[in-house]
Enzyme design. Structure first.
Site, PDB file in Angstrom:
ATOM      1  N   HIS A 156       0.838  -1.222   0.000  1.00  0.00           N
ATOM      2  CA  HIS A 156       0.000   0.000   0.000  1.00  0.00           C
ATOM      3  C   HIS A 156       0.865   1.261   0.000  1.00  0.00           C
ATOM      4  O   HIS A 156       0.433   2.315   0.465  1.00  0.00           O
ATOM      5  CB  HIS A 156      -0.962   0.043   1.186  1.00  0.00           C
ATOM      6  CG  HIS A 156      -1.711  -1.230   1.405  1.00  0.00           C
ATOM      7  ND1 HIS A 156      -2.938  -1.483   0.832  1.00  0.00           N
ATOM      8  CD2 HIS A 156      -1.393  -2.333   2.113  1.00  0.00           C
ATOM      9  CE1 HIS A 156      -3.347  -2.699   1.188  1.00  0.00           C
ATOM     10  NE2 HIS A 156      -2.422  -3.233   1.961  1.00  0.00           N
ATOM     11  N   SER A 277      14.612  21.276 -16.313  1.00  0.00           N
ATOM     12  CA  SER A 277      13.400  22.048 -16.575  1.00  0.00           C
ATOM     13  C   SER A 277      13.790  23.351 -17.253  1.00  0.00           C
ATOM     14  O   SER A 277      14.887  23.870 -17.034  1.00  0.00           O
ATOM     15  CB  SER A 277      12.699  22.326 -15.244  1.00  0.00           C
ATOM     16  OG  SER A 277      11.941  23.507 -15.329  1.00  0.00           O
ATOM     17  N   LYS A 283      15.709  21.505 -11.089  1.00  0.00           N
ATOM     18  CA  LYS A 283      15.030  20.248 -11.430  1.00  0.00           C
ATOM     19  C   LYS A 283      15.929  19.241 -12.148  1.00  0.00           C
ATOM     20  O   LYS A 283      16.763  19.589 -12.960  1.00  0.00           O
ATOM     21  CB  LYS A 283      13.820  20.535 -12.335  1.00  0.00           C
ATOM     22  CG  LYS A 283      12.661  21.179 -11.620  1.00  0.00           C
ATOM     23  CD  LYS A 283      12.013  20.294 -10.570  1.00  0.00           C
ATOM     24  CE  LYS A 283      11.149  19.218 -11.171  1.00  0.00           C
ATOM     25  NZ  LYS A 283       9.894  19.707 -11.705  1.00  0.00           N
ATOM     26  N   GLU A 290       9.475   8.202 -17.260  1.00  0.00           N
ATOM     27  CA  GLU A 290       8.102   8.684 -17.470  1.00  0.00           C
ATOM     28  C   GLU A 290       7.618   8.359 -18.879  1.00  0.00           C
ATOM     29  O   GLU A 290       6.466   7.985 -19.092  1.00  0.00           O
ATOM     30  CB  GLU A 290       8.033  10.197 -17.218  1.00  0.00           C
ATOM     31  CG  GLU A 290       8.179  10.546 -15.743  1.00  0.00           C
ATOM     32  CD  GLU A 290       8.434  12.032 -15.505  1.00  0.00           C
ATOM     33  OE1 GLU A 290       7.953  12.850 -16.305  1.00  0.00           O
ATOM     34  OE2 GLU A 290       9.114  12.357 -14.515  1.00  0.00           O
TER      35      GLU A 290
END
Ligand code: ARG
Length: 458
Positions: A156, A277, A283, A290
């Protein structure tokens, strides 16, 4: 250009319809398989005396020339052709004259395309299997490097029990081994030759389908000519195997993304596999992972495309089936590209064991072991579970962890506690004691690594 099938038509095909009908942009990549199939077919026609040996020799020489010219770039595939089969046959006739027109005896584009796709996919599957193996290899190297590093295992996404990072990684190797099994299994069923099924009903010529099948590396021939030209089950099976592999890559990507976040920082992906970024200078994004996660949906889509294309399609060949290649080739390309980037991304990833360990220390993930401590002293598990639940609640209230609670305090919950409890709940002991087969214990992980290495060396 006049169509080869122009005989019964009084008008040329409308230009827009012609473009719409053409599949050359997609099927041009099967030129090698198409030529190999034609060569085997011509040799069989000669062996069965359906064409003369002289004609066969001319056809073979012509096809060989076309193959080497396409390979070397001397011959450009004409994108105005209807498809790759038409292009090669037309080019052959251009080169060797009317003899070229004998090649299509006892054959149809329906069995021709069916044999081409099977051969093309067969060789792409070899490449994909090798790429999956490279990924497994990269995971094993990381597992060996991180053999004794402890991290929290989750259920979980809540800290559950301590595990070795290597154990976690090895879980993925078994998924990818199953993926290879699924692909090989699908290839086994696919590897029967439909060549000689012709349009749908077979042929009046005395052909030898086993001869062409053997020459083209098939394990046998399809038993029913209607099925031979109508079947695209192998596309469904392969895309479903590819979808499962993508799903595994996607789950792995998700872990990498989470692990590289500042909230976790268990790993750092190499600069060569991350991006920045355009506005936030701090970043470092896990774009590759992804993208793999994102492209998974695309391969699922390819599978659904084929299933939907086939649903309700009467036997035998229908033009709808031309849509098969766009979908199955996209599945092949996408999976290959994802695997190509994934293996080096894993290989170059840096692990940060201190952070894994720190996270493992703070989530009461040794609570099960504390309960087991009482069980081993004779208490029924349910009762032990309840007592430990109370202890955890008390720790949370006073802002400490199980390791820090004094013995007197433990004894106030249950007088079976002794000073040996601290050893029992150390993270190292928790891991070391999980000696059950396939568990996270040190020996078990070593066995897994050995087993997977054997698989790779096979
Ligand atoms: N380009 C076609 C395809 O990919 C080849 C088979 C055409 N057969 C036919 N009867 N029109 O499916």
């Amino acid at each position: 250009m006049e169509k080869m099938w122009a005989g019964r038509f009084t008008k040329a095909l409308d230009k827009t319809a012609d473009d719409f009908n053409s599949s050359i942009h997609t099927d041009c990549r099967m030129y090698r398989q198409d030529i190999q199939g034609s060569m085997a077919h011509a040799a069989m026609l000669a062996a069965k005396k359906i064409i003369t040996q002289e004609d066969c020799d001319a056809i073979l020489a012509g096809l060989e020339g076309i193959l080497s010219d396409i390979d070397s770039g001397r011959l450009e595939i004409d994108m105005n052709s209807e498809d790759i089969h038409m292009f090669i046959e037309a080019e052959l006739t251009k080169r060797i004259g009317d003899t070229g027109k004998r090649l299509h005896t006892a054959r149809s584009r329906n069995d021709q395309v069916a044999v081409d796709i099977r051969m093309y996919l067969r060789s792409e599957c070899d490449v994909i299997i090798d790429l999956i193996k490279s990924l497994i290899r990269a995971i094993v190297v990381q597992a060996e490097k991180n053999k004794n590093n402890i991290m929290p295992g989750y259920t979980h996404l809540q800290r559950a029990q301590p595990v070795l990072f290597s154990h976690y990684l090895m879980a993925y190797t078994y998924m990818f081994i199953r993926d290879i099994g699924r692909i090989k299994d699908a290839v086994k069923r696919m590897n029967l030759s439909p060549l000689g099924c012709c349009a749908l009903a077979g042929t009046t010529y005395d052909t030898d389908r086993n001869m062409t099948a053997a020459a083209l590396g098939f394990d046998g021939i399809t038993a029913n000519s209607i099925d031979g030209v109508s079947d695209r089950d192998f596309c469904v099976e392969l895309l479903s195997a590819f979808s499962v592999t993508m799903m595994h890559l996607s789950r792995f990507s998700e872990e990498l993304i989470i692990w590289s976040s500042w909230e976790f920082k268990f790993i750092e992906l190499d600069d060569a596999f991350t991006t920045g970024s355009s506005i936030m200078p701090q970043k470092k994004n896990s774009d590759m992972a992804e993208l793999v996660r994102g492209k998974t949906g695309r391969v699922y889509g390819d599978l659904i495309t084929i299933l939907t294309m086939l649903k309700g399609l009467p036997l035998a060949y229908n033009k709808d089936m031309q849509e098969d290649k766009d979908a199955v080739f996209d599945g092949v390309d996408t999976l290959k590209r994802c695997l190509e980037v994934f293996a080096p991304m894993i290989e170059t990833m840096r692990t940060i064991p201190e952070n894994m360990y720190k996270a493992a220390q703070n989530g009461f993930i040794n609570a099960t072991d504390l309960a087991d401590y009482l069980v081993k002293k004779g208490m029924p598990f349910r009762q032990a579970y309840k007592i430990v639940g109370g202890i955890v609640a008390c720790c949370i209230e006073s802002g400490c962890v199980l390791e820090d609670m004094p013995l007197e305090k433990y004894r106030s919950f249950c007088d079976m506690f002794d000073s040996d409890l601290y050893d029992e709940i150390s993270l190292e002991t928790c891991v070391a004691k999980r000696v059950s087969q396939g568990g996270t214990g040190f020996a078990s992980v070593e066995k897994q690594i050995r087993e997977v290495k054997e698989f790779l060396n096979d």
